[in-house]
Write a protein that holds these residues in place. Structure first.
Motif, PDB file in Angstrom:
ATOM      1  N   ALA A 170      38.992  53.743  41.823  1.00 32.57           N
ATOM      2  CA  ALA A 170      39.865  54.014  40.669  1.00 32.57           C
ATOM      3  C   ALA A 170      41.347  53.943  41.043  1.00 32.57           C
ATOM      4  O   ALA A 170      42.200  53.807  40.157  1.00 32.57           O
ATOM      5  CB  ALA A 170      39.540  55.380  40.076  1.00 32.57           C
ATOM      6  N   ARG A 171      41.663  53.971  42.310  1.00 32.25           N
ATOM      7  CA  ARG A 171      43.047  53.904  42.772  1.00 32.25           C
ATOM      8  C   ARG A 171      43.683  52.531  42.551  1.00 32.25           C
ATOM      9  O   ARG A 171      44.903  52.403  42.584  1.00 32.25           O
ATOM     10  CB  ARG A 171      43.118  54.227  44.269  1.00 32.25           C
ATOM     11  N   TYR A 172      42.869  51.511  42.359  1.00 28.83           N
ATOM     12  CA  TYR A 172      43.368  50.136  42.301  1.00 28.83           C
ATOM     13  C   TYR A 172      43.347  49.606  40.864  1.00 28.83           C
ATOM     14  O   TYR A 172      42.319  49.693  40.190  1.00 28.83           O
ATOM     15  CB  TYR A 172      42.517  49.232  43.200  1.00 28.83           C
ATOM     16  N   PRO A 173      44.466  49.040  40.395  1.00 31.07           N
ATOM     17  CA  PRO A 173      44.500  48.527  39.024  1.00 31.07           C
ATOM     18  C   PRO A 173      43.616  47.291  38.829  1.00 31.07           C
ATOM     19  O   PRO A 173      43.085  47.076  37.748  1.00 31.07           O
ATOM     20  CB  PRO A 173      45.973  48.197  38.786  1.00 31.07           C
ATOM     21  N   VAL A 174      43.456  46.499  39.890  1.00 34.52           N
ATOM     22  CA  VAL A 174      42.604  45.313  39.832  1.00 34.52           C
ATOM     23  C   VAL A 174      41.619  45.380  40.981  1.00 34.52           C
ATOM     24  O   VAL A 174      42.010  45.589  42.131  1.00 34.52           O
ATOM     25  CB  VAL A 174      43.432  44.004  39.939  1.00 34.52           C
ATOM     26  N   LEU A 175      40.346  45.232  40.647  1.00 34.32           N
ATOM     27  CA  LEU A 175      39.285  45.199  41.650  1.00 34.32           C
ATOM     28  C   LEU A 175      38.729  43.794  41.741  1.00 34.32           C
ATOM     29  O   LEU A 175      38.700  43.057  40.750  1.00 34.32           O
ATOM     30  CB  LEU A 175      38.156  46.159  41.265  1.00 34.32           C
ATOM     31  N   TRP A 176      38.260  43.448  42.926  1.00 33.61           N
ATOM     32  CA  TRP A 176      37.585  42.168  43.148  1.00 33.61           C
ATOM     33  C   TRP A 176      36.175  42.447  43.630  1.00 33.61           C
ATOM     34  O   TRP A 176      35.969  43.324  44.469  1.00 33.61           O
ATOM     35  CB  TRP A 176      38.333  41.347  44.195  1.00 33.61           C
ATOM     36  N   ALA A 177      35.214  41.720  43.088  1.00 35.04           N
ATOM     37  CA  ALA A 177      33.810  41.897  43.475  1.00 35.04           C
ATOM     38  C   ALA A 177      33.162  40.535  43.656  1.00 35.04           C
ATOM     39  O   ALA A 177      33.631  39.531  43.102  1.00 35.04           O
ATOM     40  CB  ALA A 177      33.067  42.693  42.401  1.00 35.04           C
ATOM     41  N   GLY A 178      32.080  40.502  44.397  1.00 28.83           N
ATOM     42  CA  GLY A 178      31.326  39.269  44.573  1.00 28.83           C
ATOM     43  C   GLY A 178      30.851  38.752  43.230  1.00 28.83           C
ATOM     44  O   GLY A 178      30.666  39.515  42.286  1.00 28.83           O
ATOM     45  N   ALA A 179      30.656  37.430  43.174  1.00 25.71           N
ATOM     46  CA  ALA A 179      30.227  36.813  41.916  1.00 25.71           C
ATOM     47  C   ALA A 179      28.996  35.931  42.102  1.00 25.71           C
ATOM     48  O   ALA A 179      28.850  34.912  41.445  1.00 25.71           O
ATOM     49  CB  ALA A 179      31.382  36.017  41.302  1.00 25.71           C
ATOM     50  N   GLY A 180      28.125  36.327  43.030  1.00 30.73           N
ATOM     51  CA  GLY A 180      26.848  35.643  43.156  1.00 30.73           C
ATOM     52  C   GLY A 180      26.707  34.679  44.314  1.00 30.73           C
ATOM     53  O   GLY A 180      25.639  34.136  44.523  1.00 30.73           O
ATOM     54  N   SER A 181      27.790  34.446  45.069  1.00 34.69           N
ATOM     55  CA  SER A 181      27.694  33.582  46.257  1.00 34.69           C
ATOM     56  C   SER A 181      28.738  34.019  47.271  1.00 34.69           C
ATOM     57  O   SER A 181      29.614  34.835  46.971  1.00 34.69           O
ATOM     58  CB  SER A 181      27.882  32.104  45.891  1.00 34.69           C
ATOM     59  N   HIS A 182      28.659  33.443  48.464  1.00 37.93           N
ATOM     60  CA  HIS A 182      29.599  33.767  49.537  1.00 37.93           C
ATOM     61  C   HIS A 182      30.985  33.192  49.294  1.00 37.93           C
ATOM     62  O   HIS A 182      31.897  33.447  50.071  1.00 37.93           O
ATOM     63  CB  HIS A 182      29.076  33.256  50.875  1.00 37.93           C
ATOM     64  N   ARG A 183      31.154  32.408  48.245  1.00 41.51           N
ATOM     65  CA  ARG A 183      32.441  31.788  47.958  1.00 41.51           C
ATOM     66  C   ARG A 183      32.980  32.109  46.563  1.00 41.51           C
ATOM     67  O   ARG A 183      33.939  31.495  46.123  1.00 41.51           O
ATOM     68  CB  ARG A 183      32.328  30.280  48.130  1.00 41.51           C
ATOM     69  N   ALA A 184      32.360  33.041  45.883  1.00 36.58           N
ATOM     70  CA  ALA A 184      32.791  33.349  44.513  1.00 36.58           C
ATOM     71  C   ALA A 184      33.118  34.831  44.370  1.00 36.58           C
ATOM     72  O   ALA A 184      32.417  35.688  44.904  1.00 36.58           O
ATOM     73  CB  ALA A 184      31.694  32.961  43.518  1.00 36.58           C
ATOM     74  N   MET A 185      34.195  35.112  43.648  1.00 36.53           N
ATOM     75  CA  MET A 185      34.642  36.476  43.386  1.00 36.53           C
ATOM     76  C   MET A 185      35.025  36.592  41.917  1.00 36.53           C
ATOM     77  O   MET A 185      35.340  35.583  41.268  1.00 36.53           O
ATOM     78  CB  MET A 185      35.874  36.822  44.245  1.00 36.53           C
ATOM     79  N   LEU A 186      35.009  37.811  41.413  1.00 36.53           N
ATOM     80  CA  LEU A 186      35.468  38.074  40.057  1.00 36.53           C
ATOM     81  C   LEU A 186      36.384  39.285  40.093  1.00 36.53           C
ATOM     82  O   LEU A 186      36.328  40.090  41.016  1.00 36.53           O
ATOM     83  CB  LEU A 186      34.283  38.302  39.106  1.00 36.53           C
ATOM     84  N   SER A 187      37.249  39.385  39.095  1.00 35.11           N
ATOM     85  CA  SER A 187      38.154  40.534  39.042  1.00 35.11           C
ATOM     86  C   SER A 187      37.965  41.287  37.735  1.00 35.11           C
ATOM     87  O   SER A 187      37.627  40.702  36.700  1.00 35.11           O
ATOM     88  CB  SER A 187      39.606  40.089  39.201  1.00 35.11           C
ATOM     89  N   LEU A 188      38.192  42.600  37.804  1.00 33.88           N
ATOM     90  CA  LEU A 188      38.108  43.464  36.641  1.00 33.88           C
ATOM     91  C   LEU A 188      38.705  44.818  37.002  1.00 33.88           C
ATOM     92  O   LEU A 188      39.017  45.078  38.168  1.00 33.88           O
ATOM     93  CB  LEU A 188      36.668  43.603  36.142  1.00 33.88           C
ATOM     94  N   SER A 189      38.866  45.679  36.015  1.00 38.36           N
ATOM     95  CA  SER A 189      39.412  47.017  36.269  1.00 38.36           C
ATOM     96  C   SER A 189      38.270  47.986  36.588  1.00 38.36           C
ATOM     97  O   SER A 189      37.091  47.692  36.340  1.00 38.36           O
ATOM     98  CB  SER A 189      40.178  47.512  35.039  1.00 38.36           C
ATOM     99  N   TYR A 190      38.643  49.159  37.082  1.00 40.03           N
ATOM    100  CA  TYR A 190      37.663  50.203  37.366  1.00 40.03           C
ATOM    101  C   TYR A 190      36.903  50.589  36.088  1.00 40.03           C
ATOM    102  O   TYR A 190      35.677  50.698  36.098  1.00 40.03           O
ATOM    103  CB  TYR A 190      38.379  51.427  37.963  1.00 40.03           C
ATOM    104  N   ALA A 191      37.657  50.765  34.988  1.00 41.11           N
ATOM    105  CA  ALA A 191      37.018  51.146  33.719  1.00 41.11           C
ATOM    106  C   ALA A 191      36.044  50.066  33.254  1.00 41.11           C
ATOM    107  O   ALA A 191      34.952  50.374  32.775  1.00 41.11           O
ATOM    108  CB  ALA A 191      38.072  51.412  32.648  1.00 41.11           C
ATOM    109  N   GLU A 192      36.436  48.805  33.393  1.00 38.94           N
ATOM    110  CA  GLU A 192      35.538  47.709  32.997  1.00 38.94           C
ATOM    111  C   GLU A 192      34.300  47.686  33.880  1.00 38.94           C
ATOM    112  O   GLU A 192      33.178  47.508  33.390  1.00 38.94           O
ATOM    113  CB  GLU A 192      36.272  46.366  33.094  1.00 38.94           C
ATOM    114  N   LEU A 193      34.491  47.896  35.182  1.00 38.73           N
ATOM    115  CA  LEU A 193      33.355  47.913  36.109  1.00 38.73           C
ATOM    116  C   LEU A 193      32.393  49.045  35.767  1.00 38.73           C
ATOM    117  O   LEU A 193      31.177  48.842  35.725  1.00 38.73           O
ATOM    118  CB  LEU A 193      33.872  48.049  37.550  1.00 38.73           C
TER     119      LEU A 193
END
Length: 155
Positions: A120-143
């Motif tokens: 929750a400390r971070y305004p933008v989070l990055w998470a894996g998106a299904g492969s070793h080369r893909a990422m997605l971004s979203l907020s804590y609230a969205e996650l």
């Protein structure tokens, strides 16, 4: 050529009412440290999607890349049976995604999910998106919303 698993994660984002923030990079982003370096963000802003085995069932813990999950603490605080590291085969079976690329959503069936409150400390989070080369971004609230996660301290 498009990766079907990444496209499925992209579709899950859109179905959840979120924008398509999936990016595919040239280098592997299979660890929090490599992802942070490629994305130019703090390691703590990486939301690792870690699948554990808990009483024979999958448990997804979304943990800050700066955290080492204390499974004994999580089990004790949430009244869960013993939590243990899942095998890559168990992860693929339940998440439909490989270790190092597991996304917080887009699994064959919804998984019980714990969300590290440190994220929750971070305004933008990055998470894996299904492969070793893909990422997605979203907020804590969205996650929290799209995963239905239970917020908890994980370390």
């Amino acid at each position: 050529m498009r990766d079907a698993v990444v496209e499925h994660v992209r579709d899950a984002l859109l179905a959840a009412g979120l924008p398509d923030t999936v990016i595919v990079v040239d280098d592997s982003v299979a660890t929090a440290a490599t992802a942070a370096a490629v994305l130019g963000c703090e390691v703590g802003a990486i939301a690792n999607s870690l699948i554990f085995e808990c009483g024979g069932e999958p448990l997804l813990i979304l943990a800050s890349g700066a955290a080492k999950v204390d499974v004994k603490l999580v089990a004790r605080e949430l009244g869960l049976p013993k939590i243990k590291r899942a095998t890559p085969e168990f992860v693929l079976q339940h998440a439909g995604q490989p270790v190092g690329g597991v996304a917080p959503l887009g699994h064959p069936v919804p998984l019980r999910t714990i969300l590290d409150t440190e994220l929750a400390r971070y305004p933008v989070l990055w998470a894996g998106a299904g492969s070793h080369r893909a990422m997605l971004s979203l907020s804590y609230a969205e996650l929290a919303r799209v995963t239905g996660a239970e917020p908890a301290a994980v370390r």
